[in-house]
Design a protein around this motif. Sequence first.
Motif, PDB file in Angstrom:
ATOM      1  N   LEU A  78       4.858  -5.841  16.189  1.00 44.51           N
ATOM      2  CA  LEU A  78       4.539  -6.544  14.948  1.00 44.51           C
ATOM      3  C   LEU A  78       4.134  -7.987  15.233  1.00 44.51           C
ATOM      4  O   LEU A  78       3.125  -8.483  14.723  1.00 44.51           O
ATOM      5  N   VAL A  79       4.896  -8.663  16.084  1.00 46.97           N
ATOM      6  CA  VAL A  79       4.570 -10.044  16.444  1.00 46.97           C
ATOM      7  C   VAL A  79       3.212 -10.089  17.141  1.00 46.97           C
ATOM      8  O   VAL A  79       2.378 -10.942  16.830  1.00 46.97           O
ATOM      9  N   ASP A  80       2.965  -9.169  18.068  1.00 48.03           N
ATOM     10  CA  ASP A  80       1.676  -9.146  18.773  1.00 48.03           C
ATOM     11  C   ASP A  80       0.517  -8.927  17.804  1.00 48.03           C
ATOM     12  O   ASP A  80      -0.559  -9.494  17.972  1.00 48.03           O
ATOM     13  N   ARG A  81       0.741  -8.106  16.805  1.00 49.70           N
ATOM     14  CA  ARG A  81      -0.310  -7.820  15.821  1.00 49.70           C
ATOM     15  C   ARG A  81      -0.607  -9.055  14.956  1.00 49.70           C
ATOM     16  O   ARG A  81      -1.751  -9.331  14.611  1.00 49.70           O
ATOM     17  N   LEU A  82       0.446  -9.780  14.600  1.00 47.33           N
ATOM     18  CA  LEU A  82       0.286 -10.940  13.726  1.00 47.33           C
ATOM     19  C   LEU A  82      -0.083 -12.211  14.468  1.00 47.33           C
ATOM     20  O   LEU A  82      -0.681 -13.113  13.895  1.00 47.33           O
ATOM     21  N   ASP A  83       0.293 -12.283  15.735  1.00 47.73           N
ATOM     22  CA  ASP A  83       0.044 -13.488  16.528  1.00 47.73           C
ATOM     23  C   ASP A  83      -0.486 -13.070  17.895  1.00 47.73           C
ATOM     24  O   ASP A  83       0.207 -13.188  18.891  1.00 47.73           O
ATOM     25  N   PRO A  84      -1.742 -12.571  17.946  1.00 48.67           N
ATOM     26  CA  PRO A  84      -2.282 -12.094  19.217  1.00 48.67           C
ATOM     27  C   PRO A  84      -2.384 -13.227  20.227  1.00 48.67           C
ATOM     28  O   PRO A  84      -2.534 -14.391  19.847  1.00 48.67           O
ATOM     29  N   PRO A  85      -2.297 -12.887  21.507  1.00 47.78           N
ATOM     30  CA  PRO A  85      -2.397 -13.935  22.532  1.00 47.78           C
ATOM     31  C   PRO A  85      -3.756 -14.631  22.463  1.00 47.78           C
ATOM     32  O   PRO A  85      -4.771 -14.000  22.178  1.00 47.78           O
ATOM     33  N   ARG A  86      -3.730 -15.914  22.688  1.00 49.08           N
ATOM     34  CA  ARG A  86      -4.971 -16.692  22.681  1.00 49.08           C
ATOM     35  C   ARG A  86      -5.598 -16.616  24.075  1.00 49.08           C
ATOM     36  O   ARG A  86      -4.886 -16.595  25.077  1.00 49.08           O
ATOM     37  N   PRO A  87      -6.933 -16.617  24.135  1.00 52.10           N
ATOM     38  CA  PRO A  87      -7.596 -16.599  25.450  1.00 52.10           C
ATOM     39  C   PRO A  87      -7.203 -17.844  26.246  1.00 52.10           C
ATOM     40  O   PRO A  87      -7.059 -18.930  25.690  1.00 52.10           O
ATOM     41  N   VAL A  88      -7.044 -17.655  27.536  1.00 45.87           N
ATOM     42  CA  VAL A  88      -6.688 -18.766  28.419  1.00 45.87           C
ATOM     43  C   VAL A  88      -7.959 -19.556  28.702  1.00 45.87           C
ATOM     44  O   VAL A  88      -8.987 -18.990  29.081  1.00 45.87           O
ATOM     45  N   LEU A  96      -0.104   3.973  12.979  1.00 46.83           N
ATOM     46  CA  LEU A  96       0.659   3.458  11.843  1.00 46.83           C
ATOM     47  C   LEU A  96       1.001   1.991  12.072  1.00 46.83           C
ATOM     48  O   LEU A  96       1.065   1.518  13.208  1.00 46.83           O
ATOM     49  N   HIS A  97       1.245   1.289  11.002  1.00 50.68           N
ATOM     50  CA  HIS A  97       1.632  -0.119  11.086  1.00 50.68           C
ATOM     51  C   HIS A  97       2.937  -0.231  11.874  1.00 50.68           C
ATOM     52  O   HIS A  97       3.821   0.628  11.753  1.00 50.68           O
ATOM     53  N   PRO A  98       3.109  -1.291  12.693  1.00 46.82           N
ATOM     54  CA  PRO A  98       4.321  -1.434  13.499  1.00 46.82           C
ATOM     55  C   PRO A  98       5.627  -1.391  12.691  1.00 46.82           C
ATOM     56  O   PRO A  98       6.660  -0.983  13.213  1.00 46.82           O
ATOM     57  N   THR A  99       5.585  -1.784  11.434  1.00 43.14           N
ATOM     58  CA  THR A  99       6.810  -1.755  10.633  1.00 43.14           C
ATOM     59  C   THR A  99       7.306  -0.335  10.404  1.00 43.14           C
ATOM     60  O   THR A  99       8.484  -0.136  10.102  1.00 43.14           O
ATOM     61  N   HIS A 100       6.431   0.646  10.569  1.00 40.61           N
ATOM     62  CA  HIS A 100       6.840   2.042  10.407  1.00 40.61           C
ATOM     63  C   HIS A 100       7.897   2.432  11.449  1.00 40.61           C
ATOM     64  O   HIS A 100       8.736   3.293  11.197  1.00 40.61           O
TER      65      HIS A 100
END
Length: 123
Positions: free
Chosen positions: A108-118, A16-20
């Motif tokens: 939710l933050v991780d889903r919308l702003d995934p970590p960028r590759p180093v 389910l979506h994180p907002t759930h």
Amino acid sequence: MSVEDSSAATDDHEGLHPTHALDDTVHQRVRLGILAIAREADRVEFGFLKKQLAVTDGNLSRHLKVLEDSGLVTLEKGYAGRRPRTWITLTRDGAQALGTELRALRALVDRLDPPRPVSGPGD
């Protein structure tokens, strides 16, 4: 990745979506503020919460009642000198509810702003 292909798992709500996982009782701005501030101290005084959250006495009282009725905080009335005071303490259930809310927000933050590759040297 399309929305249909997403299979991100969040807490107890796999798929389910994180907002759930957000709890309406906790997620409301003032109530989330109360729980967050109460977590930072053993107990917090009503007047301090009122000032920090920029709310009226009545508005804060209403939100505290919701949290108290839900078992997330306890209220203790007493006196500081001759002045009546109300102190708010986070309960074990309140700490758990706040932790669950924070995990849902992180997902939710991780889903919308995934970590960028180093980037390595020379990239």
